[in-house]
Design a protein around this motif. Structure first.
Motif, PDB file in Angstrom:
ATOM      1  N   UNK A 143      18.753 -23.574   9.249  1.00 28.82           N
ATOM      2  CA  UNK A 143      19.241 -22.218   9.028  1.00 28.82           C
ATOM      3  C   UNK A 143      20.014 -21.701  10.239  1.00 28.82           C
ATOM      4  N   UNK A 144      19.506 -21.986  11.437  1.00 24.99           N
ATOM      5  CA  UNK A 144      20.179 -21.514  12.650  1.00 24.99           C
ATOM      6  C   UNK A 144      21.567 -22.121  12.779  1.00 24.99           C
ATOM      7  N   UNK A 145      21.686 -23.425  12.551  1.00 20.87           N
ATOM      8  CA  UNK A 145      22.987 -24.083  12.668  1.00 20.87           C
ATOM      9  C   UNK A 145      23.951 -23.571  11.606  1.00 20.87           C
ATOM     10  N   UNK A 146      23.464 -23.419  10.369  1.00 18.04           N
ATOM     11  CA  UNK A 146      24.322 -22.962   9.278  1.00 18.04           C
ATOM     12  C   UNK A 146      24.804 -21.525   9.500  1.00 18.04           C
ATOM     13  N   UNK A 147      23.906 -20.644   9.934  1.00 15.06           N
ATOM     14  CA  UNK A 147      24.290 -19.239  10.135  1.00 15.06           C
ATOM     15  C   UNK A 147      25.278 -19.095  11.293  1.00 15.06           C
TER      16      UNK A 147
END
Length: 367
Positions: A143-147
């Motif tokens: 989630x962190x990388x995608x956001x």
């Protein structure tokens, strides 16, 4: 004379390479131009910049090699200096950019991907540690990388999950993979989610592990059904996405055949010319107890969740290889390449005869 001759040869080449055509220029959805130049190959340029998180993993190494070989500038975030060294030679001079990063440092993640037009997330763990659980890596990390990729205006995001990812799975590994898919979709709605099956290759944890520790693959009486895929096929499918138009969705990449652990163990025995393992089938309760005790060691060993996964069949879903322009190979076509090293010196050059049918594994190695 030699100096004059060499210069005369290089002048027309320089003029030829300076020419541009309209098809060499493409405009990305973000408005950034991607300009190709040079003949196809590692010394050319596709005009694309890709960041591969998880580049030092089993799949990541092959993906970086294929991207760099095609002329793509690749950013490789790393945690261990020694693990990323072998990736420096996969591309031409200046094509590989290595950057140190940490999954819990948003500023480092942003620094690694802010110049890229496509980001691959291959980050994953086969076992939990005191610092990272399955959910930390597969869900929160994804989630962190995608956001951050969405905030930075990255055009494409490719997230690698697993074929058996499911919310109701008895395996925490598969549940965390499913949770990661949902969080990635929320953070990057146009993300491409790829679900490969267990992969085999030179450094795999499938064929090599069966050759070393066949007892742990006898769980469930060797009846578990798997659909192994070649790591080079999966890497090629991921590399092909860089030249394809964006297509959001979830795509399955299982192997072309469904096999049992019994068949694979016999295949390993046939190729290595080692007799089939005489180790007993360990009951699930005992295997779980031993796996829990093994967690006291400081080096990674069989985890309890891996024991649970040995009892789960791969899902029976059609593959989406055609969407990536790849035809997957059977495991028998490449097994000898990865298992020949386990033969003795006397048997190293002997030919291999595979079983006539996959329905049974009760056959003897070639004598």
């Amino acid at each position: 004379m030699l100096a004059v001759s060499s210069k005369c040869v290089r002048v027309p080449r320089a003029f030829a390479q300076s020419k541009r055509a309209l098809h060499d220029l493409s405009v990305l959805p973000s408005g950034k131009p991607a300009i190709q130049y040079g003949p196809p190959g590692r010394s050319a340029s596709t005009g694309h910049t890709a960041t591969v998180f998880g580049c030092t993993s089993f799949l990541g190494r092959y993906l970086v090699a294929k991207l760099a070989k095609a002329g793509t500038h690749v950013v490789i975030p790393y945690r261990d200096e020694d693990e990323k060294r072998l990736l420096r030679v996969t591309g031409d001079l200046g094509q590989i950019t290595s950057m140190e990063w940490d999954l819990r440092r948003p500023d480092q993640i942003e620094e690694c991907l802010r110049h890229s037009d496509i980001v691959y997330n291959l980050v994953g763990r086969e076992y939990e540690t005191k610092n990272f659980t399955y959910y930390d890596v597969h869900a929160k990390g994804a989630e962190a990388i995608a956001s951050i990729a969405a905030q930075a205006g990255v055009d494409r995001f490719v997230h690698v999950s697993h074929l058996n990812a499911a919310k109701d799975s008895p395996s925490e590994f598969y549940r965390s993979k499913a949770a990661g898919e949902e969080l990635v979709k929320e953070a990057f709605p146009n993300a491409t989610i790829v679900r490969p099956a267990s992969m085999f290759g030179y450094e795999d944890r499938l064929l090599n592990n069966m050759a070393f520790w066949p007892i742990w693959w006898k769980l469930n009486d060797m009846k578990t059904k798997v659909r192994p895929a070649h790591v080079l096929d999966v890497a090629q499918a991921l590399a092909n996405t860089i030249q394809m138009p964006a297509f959001p969705g979830t795509f399955n990449l299982p192997g072309p055949s469904t096999l049992t652990y019994e068949y694979l163990l016999t295949l390993v025995s046939t190729i290595t010319y080692n007799p089939p393992s005489s180790a007993p089938v360990v009951p699930k309760s005992i295997a779980l107890a031993l796996a829990k005790a093994a967690q006291l060691a400081w080096w990674p060993m069989l985890s309890p969740d891996e024991v649970i996964r040995r009892y789960i069949d791969d899902v029976d879903v059609p593959g989406d290889w055609d969407k990536f322009g790849v035809i997957p190979d059977e495991i028998e076509e490449h097994a000898i390449t990865y298992l020949r090293r386990y033969r003795s010196a006397d048997n190293f050059s002997r030919p291999v005869v595979f079983p006539a049918s996959r329905e049974t594994s009760s056959y003897d190695p070639v004598s």
